[in-house]
Design an enzyme around this catalytic site. Structure first.
Site, short mmCIF file in Angstrom:
data_model
loop_
_atom_site.label_atom_id
_atom_site.label_comp_id
_atom_site.label_asym_id
_atom_site.label_seq_id
_atom_site.Cartn_x
_atom_site.Cartn_y
_atom_site.Cartn_z
N LYS A 69 64.12 61.15 30.89
CA LYS A 69 64.97 60.08 31.42
C LYS A 69 66.40 60.54 31.72
CE LYS A 69 62.48 56.04 29.86
NZ LYS A 69 62.52 54.71 29.25
N ASP A 105 64.90 49.17 32.12
CA ASP A 105 64.47 48.88 30.75
C ASP A 105 65.18 47.66 30.14
OD1 ASP A 105 62.60 50.92 30.56
OD2 ASP A 105 64.05 52.38 29.81
#
Ligand code: ATR
Length: 271
Positions: A69, A105
């Site tokens: 990420k 997210d």
């Protein structure tokens, strides 16, 4: 064999456990799109090649998961402000040959929750906590963080205007209408998360108790929450809603998170 026009996937190392193909291919079929979504196992040294395939359009878009990420953000030419602020990205795509990155997210967590709490206790201070704290603060919630390593909680708290507590000081957190576990405790293979009575006693009677862990779907924390009369929120909502937000970035349409899709993923998780 005919090949789909648009290729997408989830990038990680390892990535075979990912439920993203199941979720996105369900929506691709529901919307009648000429696309396919697969797992793309990618070691770190293969990331530059992946970025090239995105810039050239050979890949329409990817989700990014552990451990890439942060690297995904570093590769992007134009990160969305949320991704930049969060230090990581879970969604990549190209626009006019420029690689773009976003993180869905935090917004996915809030969408799964359905409404914003006014006071939240967040357990953990890693990447997932960071995304959730940012989304909660942006939505106007007060946040208290507690983490095994206090310094990490303090750093996050300072950055996002939250309070920080040591793990063994959790009972001091006071009233809250949301408690969320972002640590790996409770995950299959990890010890369960057990909270001291003082924490439970401090929650408002209508509080929701959320776990972002989704394997298993019902963690010991959620079982205990239900037993004590609090509304449990499992990790599947966040998983499905962060995916829906990524899908919208790539295809310009927000897919529905239906009971049918939830059941499909639940069945896969328990298979
Ligand atoms: P992610 O990016 O998925 O959030 P991470 O950055 O590795 O993952 O963070 C994991 C979180 O789980 C951290 O808050 C970690 O606490 P530390 O900062 O003290 O490491 C927490 N965690 C992991 N194992 C734990 C344990 N046995 N007890 C308490 N907290 C734990």
């Amino acid at each position: 064999m005919s090949r789909a026009t648009h290729r997408l996937g989830v990038v990680g190392w390892p990535v075979s456990h990912s439920r993203s193909p199941l979720i996105h291919n369900h929506w691709i079929a529901a919307h009648g799109l000429d696309a396919t979504y697969e797992t793309l196992p990618t070691p770190a040294e293969a990331l530059p090649g992946l970025a090239k395939r995105l810039r050239s359009g050979a890949l329409k878009g990817v989700n990014v998961t552990v451990p890439h990420k942060e690297a995904a953000l570093a590769f992007s030419d134009a990160p969305e402000p949320p991704a930049k602020r969060l230090g990581g990205a879970n969604t990549l795509w190209a626009e006019n040959g420029r690689l773009r990155a976003a993180s869905t997210d935090g917004a996915g967590f809030l969408a799964g929750l359905g409404s914003t709490p006014s006071r939240a206790i967040v357990l953990g201070a890693g990447g997932a906590a960071r995304a959730i704290v940012a989304a909660l603060r942006d939505a106007g919630a007060e946040v208290t963080l507690a983490n095994r390593t206090l310094a990490r909680a303090e750093t996050l708290a300072e950055e996002f205007g939250a309070a920080a507590l040591p793990w063994d000081g959790l009972s001091e957190a006071g009233a809250a209408d949301l408690l969320v576990n972002t640590t790996s405790l409770g995950m299959t293979g990890q010890p369960p998360l057990r909270l001291p009575d003082g924490v439970w006693d401090g929650l408002s009677p209508s509080a929701r108790v959320a776990d972002i862990v989704y394997a298993p779907l019902e963690t010991a924390l959620l079982t205990e929450a239900g037993r004590r009369g609090f509304a449990p929120v499992d990790g599947l909502g966040m998983l499905l809603h962060q995916a829906a937000l990524s899908f919208e970035i790539w295809f310009g349409v927000r897919p529905a998170v239906t009971a049918e899709l939830r059941a499909l993923v639940e069945a896969d998780l328990t298979a």
